[in-house]
Design a protein around this motif. Structure first.
Motif, PDB file in Angstrom:
ATOM      1  N   PHE A   1     -27.857  51.456 -10.784  1.00 44.41           N
ATOM      2  CA  PHE A   1     -26.500  50.936 -10.983  1.00 44.41           C
ATOM      3  C   PHE A   1     -25.594  51.372  -9.841  1.00 44.41           C
ATOM      4  CE2 PHE A   1     -22.182  51.903 -12.366  1.00 44.41           C
ATOM      5  CZ  PHE A   1     -21.748  50.659 -12.792  1.00 44.41           C
ATOM      6  N   ALA A   2     -25.625  52.677  -9.533  1.00 45.98           N
ATOM      7  CA  ALA A   2     -24.760  53.217  -8.490  1.00 45.98           C
ATOM      8  C   ALA A   2     -25.054  52.587  -7.137  1.00 45.98           C
ATOM      9  CB  ALA A   2     -24.927  54.734  -8.414  1.00 45.98           C
ATOM     10  N   HIS A   3     -26.339  52.346  -6.849  1.00 44.12           N
ATOM     11  CA  HIS A   3     -26.737  51.735  -5.580  1.00 44.12           C
ATOM     12  C   HIS A   3     -26.006  50.407  -5.379  1.00 44.12           C
ATOM     13  CE1 HIS A   3     -29.641  50.597  -2.365  1.00 44.12           C
ATOM     14  NE2 HIS A   3     -29.420  49.380  -2.827  1.00 44.12           N
TER      15      HIS A   3
ATOM     16  N   GLY B   1     -22.047  50.692  -5.492  1.00 42.03           N
ATOM     17  CA  GLY B   1     -21.516  51.233  -4.246  1.00 42.03           C
ATOM     18  C   GLY B   1     -21.459  50.194  -3.151  1.00 42.03           C
ATOM     19  N   ILE B   2     -22.504  49.381  -3.047  1.00 41.39           N
ATOM     20  CA  ILE B   2     -22.502  48.333  -2.024  1.00 41.39           C
ATOM     21  C   ILE B   2     -21.445  47.284  -2.351  1.00 41.39           C
ATOM     22  CG2 ILE B   2     -23.865  46.496  -0.953  1.00 41.39           C
ATOM     23  CD1 ILE B   2     -26.335  48.275  -1.309  1.00 41.39           C
ATOM     24  N   ALA B   3     -21.318  46.915  -3.647  1.00 36.04           N
ATOM     25  CA  ALA B   3     -20.279  45.961  -4.043  1.00 36.04           C
ATOM     26  C   ALA B   3     -18.895  46.504  -3.685  1.00 36.04           C
ATOM     27  CB  ALA B   3     -20.366  45.674  -5.543  1.00 36.04           C
TER      28      ALA B   3
ATOM     29  N   TYR C   1     -23.048  42.830  -7.729  1.00 30.41           N
ATOM     30  CA  TYR C   1     -22.399  42.965  -9.040  1.00 30.41           C
ATOM     31  C   TYR C   1     -23.403  42.639 -10.149  1.00 30.41           C
ATOM     32  CZ  TYR C   1     -19.403  41.715 -13.023  1.00 30.41           C
ATOM     33  OH  TYR C   1     -18.842  41.612 -14.273  1.00 30.41           O
ATOM     34  N   CYS C   2     -24.094  41.520 -10.014  1.00 34.69           N
ATOM     35  CA  CYS C   2     -25.069  41.100 -11.030  1.00 34.69           C
ATOM     36  C   CYS C   2     -26.213  42.104 -11.127  1.00 34.69           C
ATOM     37  CB  CYS C   2     -25.613  39.710 -10.704  1.00 34.69           C
ATOM     38  SG  CYS C   2     -24.422  38.379 -10.896  1.00 34.69           S
TER      39      CYS C   2
ATOM     40  N   LEU D   1     -17.178  48.311 -12.919  1.00 34.98           N
ATOM     41  CA  LEU D   1     -17.696  47.337 -11.961  1.00 34.98           C
ATOM     42  C   LEU D   1     -16.760  46.133 -11.834  1.00 34.98           C
ATOM     43  CD1 LEU D   1     -20.142  47.070 -10.130  1.00 34.98           C
ATOM     44  CD2 LEU D   1     -21.335  45.914 -11.987  1.00 34.98           C
ATOM     45  N   ASN D   2     -16.209  45.691 -12.970  1.00 38.75           N
ATOM     46  CA  ASN D   2     -15.226  44.601 -12.923  1.00 38.75           C
ATOM     47  C   ASN D   2     -14.025  45.004 -12.079  1.00 38.75           C
ATOM     48  OD1 ASN D   2     -16.823  43.069 -14.594  1.00 38.75           O
ATOM     49  ND2 ASN D   2     -15.681  43.512 -16.447  1.00 38.75           N
TER      50      ASN D   2
END
Length: 790
Positions: free
Chosen positions: A705-707, A710-712, A761-762, A782-783
């Motif tokens: 999730f963090a990976h 973080g990129i998003a 995100y997805c 995330l949103n």
């Protein structure tokens, strides 16, 4: 306004009124003669064989055992599939939509084939989604779910545009309006326009043309659908003052009559900011629709739009205290608004004229409207709204000339089945299913006592027919519909989303304040200048996302003592602030401002900035070593992990500096951004997990999730650097281009970067499936990441 244009508009409305009056006269005659009673009694005798099943007592209990509430979306779909009822359930549901929304006749072979095709496709989708009901992407109305659908059609950019629009509309729906229902209506209209467009496409269309048509349908659906929350609902909600309502209605009327949106001009009223936003958004929507109208459909669009708006206005200004409205005054606007609202859709997509569609839609509309008004009559009565039902409730004992609206409703049903759909068996089946289902839902919502009271009033003139109907309401099964399930499910999702969002923001605000209060470093004489510089950096307007994530996961999810993890919260923010100090240095990104203030090297000097960054990294380790309420092995593992992550972050920053002036590949950029940003997110989740002895499966899911989160986050930063607001960001924009940095925008362009952000995100949302805790907070985090403006 040109008087000739006004005359033409009035003439258009009068013609529509005459047509509606003719239809009403025919219905009125049937009501007076009670012709619907023997006709529908006979229909029901035939219909009930498919809906009343006789079983043994043992069989009855085994069939009923475990049947879920039909509002429990996933469980109910699973139950229908398990009991073999799903095919029939979807068949009547899709058939109904083809009748109501697409204006189709069900006796057509082509329509039957299309219904079957849609049913098969939808069944497969539902079975697949409900079998993985824990998946955040199994929700069609989640942002991730919608984006994945768009990817399959190649219209990701359109979906990103729509999601941004829906977010903005939601944030601008004022207090006093039903925000969830307004959003639902807007989404429903968009879906309806897409359905019409898909039905018009045909099978021979190329993928490129299909993409173009779907793009147009979504934008046209949004443009037309926007009128529901921001014209119809707004004028009904009493948000505007009486003077504002008049100004606003005049503006809409002028637009529809002249074909041009007037300038807003001076607005006299307290809702000026709301109206400015709505005026701008509706103007863009109106111009978009106009640009897509073909000459042969343009005239029809403006005529139907004016009829729809004017009939709504005629009803809106009615006063329930006026005891003198005629039956014609009560029902003709209902016929007009209910039919024109659906006729507009065809002209919006510039579909060719279809006499059968127009005829069926014109006669069908009042059926739906009377059903809706029946369901809402007590809410409408509470708000003093005039509908055929509220007016009859108030005046039936004084006005014996009033038509009983419930009898008219059944007359419309009889008329539809036998005169519009020519006694077609399937049409009869679906319409009666819907009618009985409506009564069942009303009875469930109001309770048996109130329901019986209502039925006694509205069926007083036809007691034998009432007995037939009530027998079906009690005994008939298999009459529920997917669109009702979806409606309830959507409203539940939207309400939950809003509540979760409010809770998320409140948590962020509360925890952020707590963290701000613990960051200040007490002065030590030997290093006082460095501590002053460190506190200066820490006092900036930081988001504190990383320690907030740690607090929520540690306290709310793992049950760690909030005071025990204070050192960990400090360490994360100290480490993050140190990384920003180094990042801003002239030797690196050379940024003069940070968090809305001058960067530390601009206030002090470069040497002090470097020493402060080093001091904060060591201070972070000192704080971690102060976690004295946890076992020493866990604390040592945490410090070791922290040191490893710091090394990786340094590697990411080195890659970033080395990339200046070079064109990175997307793979290199993803890796660099994970090292720079994703690792910090990971540490915020993994450190409390280490202290709580979380299992390895959960830790790996959190890392995944963090990976992607973080990129998003980094992609959003790159986008904000080219399109953000410097005041909101608290730092200059355009620094990446100035420093010749490789970014997602420089490699992919803005549109490509947005797609890449939504892909991550997805993937982050999908990673949450394996996290058995706090999906809600991480989802809204995330949103926030992808929707933030700073």
């Amino acid at each position: 306004m040109d008087e000739e244009l006004i005359k033409n508009a009035d003439a258009c409305y009068q013609l529509a009124e005459q047509k509606a009056a003719h239809y009403f006269k025919s219905l009125n005659k049937q009501v007076m003669q009670k012709t619907f009673v023997p006709v529908l009694t006979k229909d029901i005798q035939s219909w009930k064989h498919n809906h009343i099943h006789h079983h043994s007592i043992l069989s009855f209990f085994s069939r009923r055992k475990g049947k879920p509430d039909n509002r429990a979306y996933h469980n109910y779909i699973q139950w229908l599939h398990y009991t073999g009822k799903l095919d029939n359930y979807l068949d009547r549901s899709i058939s109904y939509i083809f009748m109501r929304d697409l204006g189709k006749a069900l006796d057509s072979t082509e329509t039957q084939n299309r219904v079957r095709s849609v049913v098969d496709s939808l069944k497969n989708q539902l079975i697949q989604s409900t079998s993985t009901s824990l998946s955040v992407n199994s929700e069609t109305f989640s942002m991730a779910g919608l984006y994945r659908i768009a990817q399959k059609e190649g219209i990701e950019s359109t979906m990103i545009w729509l999601l941004n629009k829906l977010k903005t509309v939601s944030s601008n729906i004022p207090t006093g309006m039903d925000a969830e229902n307004a959003q639902r209506k807007l989404i429903k209209i968009i879906a309806g326009v897409i359905m019409h467009e898909v039905e018009e496409m045909g099978d021979e269309i190329s993928p490129e043309e299909r993409m173009k048509k779907l793009d147009d349908a979504i934008r046209l659906g949004y443009s037309y659908g926007l009128t529901y929350p921001f014209i119809d609902d707004l004028l009904d909600a009493k948000v505007l003052s009486a003077n504002e309502e008049k100004q606003y209605s005049d503006l809409i009327r002028t637009t529809l009559i002249t074909g041009n949106v007037p300038e807003l001009g001076k607005w006299s009223g307290k809702n000026v900011n709301l109206i400015r936003y709505i005026h701008s958004e509706l103007r863009d929507a109106f111009e978009y629709i106009k640009s897509h109208l073909r000459p042969e459909t343009s005239k029809k669009f403006f005529e139907q739009a004016y009829v729809f708006f004017n009939s709504q206005e005629v009803d809106r200004i009615k006063d329930l205290s006026n005891a003198n409205y005629t039956n014609e005054e009560l029902y003709i606007p209902v016929i007009l608004k209910s039919s024109s609202s659906r006729l507009i859709v065809r002209s919006v997509i510039s579909a060719p004229e279809d006499e059968g569609f127009d005829t069926r839609t014109f006669y069908y509309g009042i059926y739906n409207q009377l059903a809706d008004d029946f369901a809402d009559m007590y809410e409408d009565l509470k708000e003093d709204r005039v509908t055929p039902y509220t007016y009859y409730l108030k005046y039936h004992e004084k006005r014996f000339d009033l038509i009983n609206p419930f009898e008219l409703y059944w007359t419309v049903i009889s008329n539809l089945i036998h005169k519009v759909y020519h006694s077609d068996h399937k049409a009869c089946e679906v319409i009666l299913d819907r009618a009985i289902n409506g009564l069942k839902r009303f009875k469930e919502r109001m309770g048996t006592e109130k329901y019986n009271e209502v039925m006694k009033l509205f069926f007083s003139g036809v007691p034998k027919f009432n007995h037939v109907i009530q027998n079906m309401v009690r005994k008939a099964d298999d009459v529920d519909f997917f669109d009702k399930l979806l409606r309830d499910h959507m409203i539940t999702i939207l309400k939950n989303e809003r509540k979760e969002q409010e809770d998320f923001l409140e948590t962020i605000k509360t925890v952020r304040n707590q963290i701000n209060n613990i960051l200040n470093i007490p002065k030590i004489e030997e290093v006082e200048p460095i501590i002053d510089a460190a506190n200066y950096s820490l006092e900036g307007d930081g988001k504190r996302l990383r320690p907030i994530m740690t607090w929520v996961m540690g306290v709310n999810e793992y049950g760690l003592n909030s005071s025990a993890i204070v050192p960990l919260l400090r360490s994360l923010e100290y480490m993050h602030t140190a990384s920003l100090i180094f990042d801003d240095l002239p030797s690196q990104d050379n940024s003069s401002t940070r968090r809305g203030r001058q960067a530390i090297h601009s206030v002090y000097n470069i040497a002090i900035a470097e020493l402060t960054g080093l001091f904060l990294t060591q201070k972070a380790i000192e704080e971690q070593a102060s976690l004295d309420q946890f076992d020493s092995k866990s604390v040592l593992n945490l410090i070791k992990y922290s040191a490893q992550m710091t090394a990786v972050m340094c590697k990411g920053q080195a890659m970033d500096l080395d990339s200046k002036g070079k064109q990175l590949t997307l793979e290199q950029l993803n890796l660099m951004c994970f090292y720079k940003t994703g690792i910090a997110f990971e540490a915020s989740l993994i450190m409390p997990a280490i202290l709580a002895h979380a299992n390895e499966i959960e830790i790996e899911a959190l890392k995944k999730f963090a990976h992607h989160a973080g990129i998003a986050f980094q992609i959003k930063d790159d986008l904000l650097d080219v399109e953000g607001d410097m005041i909101l960001l608290g730092k200059p924009i355009g620094k990446d281009a100035e420093n010749n940095n490789s970014t997602f925008v420089s490699i992919l362009g803005q549109e490509g970067a947005r797609k890449e952000m939504w892909e991550h995100y997805c993937l982050a949302m999908e990673a949450l499936q394996a996290v058995p805790r706090n999906i809600t907070f991480l989802k809204h985090l995330l949103n926030y990441i992808v929707n933030r403006d700073h």
